[in-house]
Motif scaffolding. Structure first.
Motif, PDB file in Angstrom:
ATOM      1  N   SER A  26       0.803  -1.225   0.000  1.00  0.00           N
ATOM      2  CA  SER A  26       0.000   0.000   0.000  1.00  0.00           C
ATOM      3  C   SER A  26       0.836   1.275   0.000  1.00  0.00           C
ATOM      4  CB  SER A  26      -0.962   0.010   1.186  1.00  0.00           C
ATOM      5  OG  SER A  26      -0.234   0.097   2.400  1.00  0.00           O
ATOM      6  N   SER A  27       2.033   1.210   0.528  1.00  0.00           N
ATOM      7  CA  SER A  27       2.863   2.412   0.599  1.00  0.00           C
ATOM      8  C   SER A  27       3.743   2.606  -0.637  1.00  0.00           C
ATOM      9  CB  SER A  27       3.747   2.351   1.842  1.00  0.00           C
ATOM     10  OG  SER A  27       4.616   1.232   1.747  1.00  0.00           O
ATOM     11  N   LEU A  28       3.647   1.689  -1.584  1.00  0.00           N
ATOM     12  CA  LEU A  28       4.481   1.809  -2.779  1.00  0.00           C
ATOM     13  C   LEU A  28       4.038   2.979  -3.653  1.00  0.00           C
ATOM     14  CD1 LEU A  28       4.889  -1.814  -4.177  1.00  0.00           C
ATOM     15  CD2 LEU A  28       6.676  -0.352  -3.235  1.00  0.00           C
ATOM     16  N   PRO A  29       4.969   3.812  -4.059  1.00  0.00           N
ATOM     17  CA  PRO A  29       4.612   4.844  -5.036  1.00  0.00           C
ATOM     18  C   PRO A  29       4.195   4.184  -6.357  1.00  0.00           C
ATOM     19  CG  PRO A  29       6.798   5.237  -4.093  1.00  0.00           C
ATOM     20  CD  PRO A  29       6.355   3.880  -3.640  1.00  0.00           C
ATOM     21  N   VAL A  30       3.352   4.851  -7.104  1.00  0.00           N
ATOM     22  CA  VAL A  30       2.839   4.317  -8.368  1.00  0.00           C
ATOM     23  C   VAL A  30       3.969   3.832  -9.268  1.00  0.00           C
ATOM     24  CG1 VAL A  30       1.562   4.897 -10.468  1.00  0.00           C
ATOM     25  CG2 VAL A  30       0.741   5.698  -8.258  1.00  0.00           C
ATOM     26  N   ALA A  31       5.027   4.588  -9.347  1.00  0.00           N
ATOM     27  CA  ALA A  31       6.146   4.231 -10.231  1.00  0.00           C
ATOM     28  C   ALA A  31       6.811   2.920  -9.828  1.00  0.00           C
ATOM     29  CB  ALA A  31       7.184   5.352 -10.238  1.00  0.00           C
ATOM     30  N   ARG A  32       6.723   2.562  -8.569  1.00  0.00           N
ATOM     31  CA  ARG A  32       7.380   1.341  -8.081  1.00  0.00           C
ATOM     32  C   ARG A  32       6.515   0.094  -8.248  1.00  0.00           C
ATOM     33  NH1 ARG A  32      10.999   1.839  -3.974  1.00  0.00           N
ATOM     34  NH2 ARG A  32      11.821  -0.054  -4.860  1.00  0.00           N
ATOM     35  N   GLN A  33       5.224   0.252  -8.441  1.00  0.00           N
ATOM     36  CA  GLN A  33       4.304  -0.874  -8.511  1.00  0.00           C
ATOM     37  C   GLN A  33       4.611  -1.812  -9.672  1.00  0.00           C
ATOM     38  OE1 GLN A  33       0.700   1.379  -8.804  1.00  0.00           O
ATOM     39  NE2 GLN A  33       0.539   1.668  -6.595  1.00  0.00           N
ATOM     40  N   SER A  34       5.132  -1.264 -10.743  1.00  0.00           N
ATOM     41  CA  SER A  34       5.416  -2.060 -11.935  1.00  0.00           C
ATOM     42  C   SER A  34       6.908  -2.189 -12.203  1.00  0.00           C
ATOM     43  CB  SER A  34       4.716  -1.443 -13.152  1.00  0.00           C
ATOM     44  OG  SER A  34       3.325  -1.448 -12.958  1.00  0.00           O
ATOM     45  N   GLU A  35       7.716  -1.862 -11.213  1.00  0.00           N
ATOM     46  CA  GLU A  35       9.164  -1.931 -11.339  1.00  0.00           C
ATOM     47  C   GLU A  35       9.639  -3.375 -11.196  1.00  0.00           C
ATOM     48  OE1 GLU A  35      12.518  -0.568  -8.280  1.00  0.00           O
ATOM     49  OE2 GLU A  35      11.330   1.102  -9.085  1.00  0.00           O
ATOM     50  N   ALA A  36      10.402  -3.844 -12.162  1.00  0.00           N
ATOM     51  CA  ALA A  36      10.930  -5.221 -12.131  1.00  0.00           C
ATOM     52  C   ALA A  36      11.838  -5.410 -10.925  1.00  0.00           C
ATOM     53  CB  ALA A  36      11.691  -5.515 -13.415  1.00  0.00           C
ATOM     54  N   GLY A  37      11.955  -6.655 -10.506  1.00  0.00           N
ATOM     55  CA  GLY A  37      12.911  -6.984  -9.457  1.00  0.00           C
ATOM     56  C   GLY A  37      12.318  -7.551  -8.191  1.00  0.00           C
ATOM     57  N   ALA A  38      11.010  -7.516  -8.044  1.00  0.00           N
ATOM     58  CA  ALA A  38      10.401  -8.055  -6.830  1.00  0.00           C
ATOM     59  C   ALA A  38      10.525  -9.573  -6.767  1.00  0.00           C
ATOM     60  CB  ALA A  38       8.943  -7.634  -6.732  1.00  0.00           C
ATOM     61  N   CYS A  39      10.568 -10.200  -7.940  1.00  0.00           N
ATOM     62  CA  CYS A  39      10.756 -11.660  -8.053  1.00  0.00           C
ATOM     63  C   CYS A  39      11.381 -11.892  -9.418  1.00  0.00           C
ATOM     64  CB  CYS A  39       9.422 -12.384  -7.922  1.00  0.00           C
ATOM     65  SG  CYS A  39       9.523 -14.183  -8.094  1.00  0.00           S
ATOM     66  N   GLY A  40      12.696 -11.832  -9.488  1.00  0.00           N
ATOM     67  CA  GLY A  40      13.358 -11.910 -10.784  1.00  0.00           C
ATOM     68  C   GLY A  40      12.962 -10.699 -11.617  1.00  0.00           C
ATOM     69  N   ASP A  96       1.175  -6.550 -19.367  1.00  0.00           N
ATOM     70  CA  ASP A  96       0.793  -5.215 -19.827  1.00  0.00           C
ATOM     71  C   ASP A  96      -0.476  -4.679 -19.168  1.00  0.00           C
ATOM     72  OD1 ASP A  96       3.009  -5.072 -21.550  1.00  0.00           O
ATOM     73  OD2 ASP A  96       1.931  -6.180 -23.103  1.00  0.00           O
ATOM     74  N   LEU A  97      -1.014  -5.416 -18.223  1.00  0.00           N
ATOM     75  CA  LEU A  97      -2.216  -4.946 -17.532  1.00  0.00           C
ATOM     76  C   LEU A  97      -1.877  -3.779 -16.609  1.00  0.00           C
ATOM     77  CD1 LEU A  97      -3.871  -8.351 -16.520  1.00  0.00           C
ATOM     78  CD2 LEU A  97      -4.542  -6.824 -18.390  1.00  0.00           C
ATOM     79  N   ASP A  98      -2.851  -2.924 -16.403  1.00  0.00           N
ATOM     80  CA  ASP A  98      -2.727  -1.801 -15.495  1.00  0.00           C
ATOM     81  C   ASP A  98      -2.754  -2.300 -14.045  1.00  0.00           C
ATOM     82  OD1 ASP A  98      -2.982   1.203 -15.010  1.00  0.00           O
ATOM     83  OD2 ASP A  98      -4.746   0.413 -13.939  1.00  0.00           O
ATOM     84  N   TYR A  99      -1.964  -1.671 -13.198  1.00  0.00           N
ATOM     85  CA  TYR A  99      -1.867  -2.064 -11.791  1.00  0.00           C
ATOM     86  C   TYR A  99      -3.237  -2.092 -11.118  1.00  0.00           C
ATOM     87  CZ  TYR A  99      -0.382  -2.130  -6.923  1.00  0.00           C
ATOM     88  OH  TYR A  99      -0.206  -2.462  -5.601  1.00  0.00           O
ATOM     89  N   SER A 100      -4.029  -1.060 -11.295  1.00  0.00           N
ATOM     90  CA  SER A 100      -5.337  -1.015 -10.623  1.00  0.00           C
ATOM     91  C   SER A 100      -6.251  -2.132 -11.113  1.00  0.00           C
ATOM     92  CB  SER A 100      -6.005   0.347 -10.798  1.00  0.00           C
ATOM     93  OG  SER A 100      -6.212   0.637 -12.159  1.00  0.00           O
ATOM     94  N   GLU A 101      -6.148  -2.496 -12.387  1.00  0.00           N
ATOM     95  CA  GLU A 101      -6.942  -3.611 -12.917  1.00  0.00           C
ATOM     96  C   GLU A 101      -6.497  -4.925 -12.289  1.00  0.00           C
ATOM     97  OE1 GLU A 101      -8.044  -5.794 -17.150  1.00  0.00           O
ATOM     98  OE2 GLU A 101      -6.886  -3.937 -17.182  1.00  0.00           O
ATOM     99  N   VAL A 102      -5.190  -5.097 -12.138  1.00  0.00           N
ATOM    100  CA  VAL A 102      -4.661  -6.313 -11.523  1.00  0.00           C
ATOM    101  C   VAL A 102      -5.153  -6.442 -10.079  1.00  0.00           C
ATOM    102  CG1 VAL A 102      -2.522  -7.419 -10.709  1.00  0.00           C
ATOM    103  CG2 VAL A 102      -2.647  -6.488 -13.033  1.00  0.00           C
ATOM    104  N   VAL A 103      -5.087  -5.361  -9.328  1.00  0.00           N
ATOM    105  CA  VAL A 103      -5.551  -5.384  -7.936  1.00  0.00           C
ATOM    106  C   VAL A 103      -7.040  -5.711  -7.879  1.00  0.00           C
ATOM    107  CG1 VAL A 103      -5.915  -3.990  -5.850  1.00  0.00           C
ATOM    108  CG2 VAL A 103      -3.722  -3.880  -7.068  1.00  0.00           C
ATOM    109  N   ALA A 104      -7.838  -5.091  -8.740  1.00  0.00           N
ATOM    110  CA  ALA A 104      -9.278  -5.357  -8.763  1.00  0.00           C
ATOM    111  C   ALA A 104      -9.561  -6.818  -9.102  1.00  0.00           C
ATOM    112  CB  ALA A 104      -9.968  -4.435  -9.765  1.00  0.00           C
TER     113      ALA A 104
END
Length: 173
Positions: A26-40, A96-104
């Protein structure tokens, strides 16, 4: 956490683990939500998309299995040993899905999975071999894998990634 062994434990643990995951991101800035590296190469968004996709796989197994058919588990054209390839396909299909769509999508598929848990008794959930499609295990074991334990895995990845990011900032990297 101990693995759930009752309906109430599965419901409570699954909700707790999803809430903890959502709190962690929840505290992630928008730019970080789709940043590679969380799991490979995967981002946090990709991890959430992965969870949703596995819910959808479970739903297909459940529908087919409860209708008396033998579902393709884990997916058509994939065996359990092909899980890395299946996960890569899921990633490619959803990257390529939007972050908010993925969360929903994740929240909705979680709600549906919890509904399946609600609709079964402890006996139906935890009796091994009760349903032919679950093989030597139980319906509950499949649900634990799709819900609480999968959320716990995802939370661990996100927290580890966040710690690494915080350490990199602290160390001036």
């Amino acid at each position: 956490m101990p693995r759930p062994t009752t309906k109430e434990q599965l419901l409570a643990q699954s909700q707790l683990d999803l809430d903890e995951l959502m709190d962690a991101i929840s505290s992630l800035p928008v730019a970080r939500q789709s940043e590679a590296g969380a799991c490979g190469d995967w981002s946090v968004k990709d991890i959430l998309s992965h969870l949703h996709a596995w819910h959808e796989l479970f739903f297909s197994w459940y529908r087919e299995g409860m209708a008396g058919c033998k579902p393709a588990i884990p997916s058509q054209g994939f065996s359990w040993k092909d899980t890395p390839s299946l996960n890569e396909k899921i990633y490619q299909d959803n990257k390529d899905l939007d972050y908010s769509e993925v969360v929903a999508r994740l929240k909705e598929s979680h709600r549906q999975a919890m509904g399946i848990v609600e609709n079964h008794t402890d006996t139906e959930l935890w009796t091994k071999r009760l349903y032919a499609w679950t093989g030597s295990t139980s319906l509950g074991a499949y649900l634990v894998g799709s819900l609480s334990s999968h959320y716990e895995w995802a939370s661990g990845l996100v927290r580890k990634w966040q710690r690494g990011q915080a350490n990199a900032v602290r160390d001036g990297r």
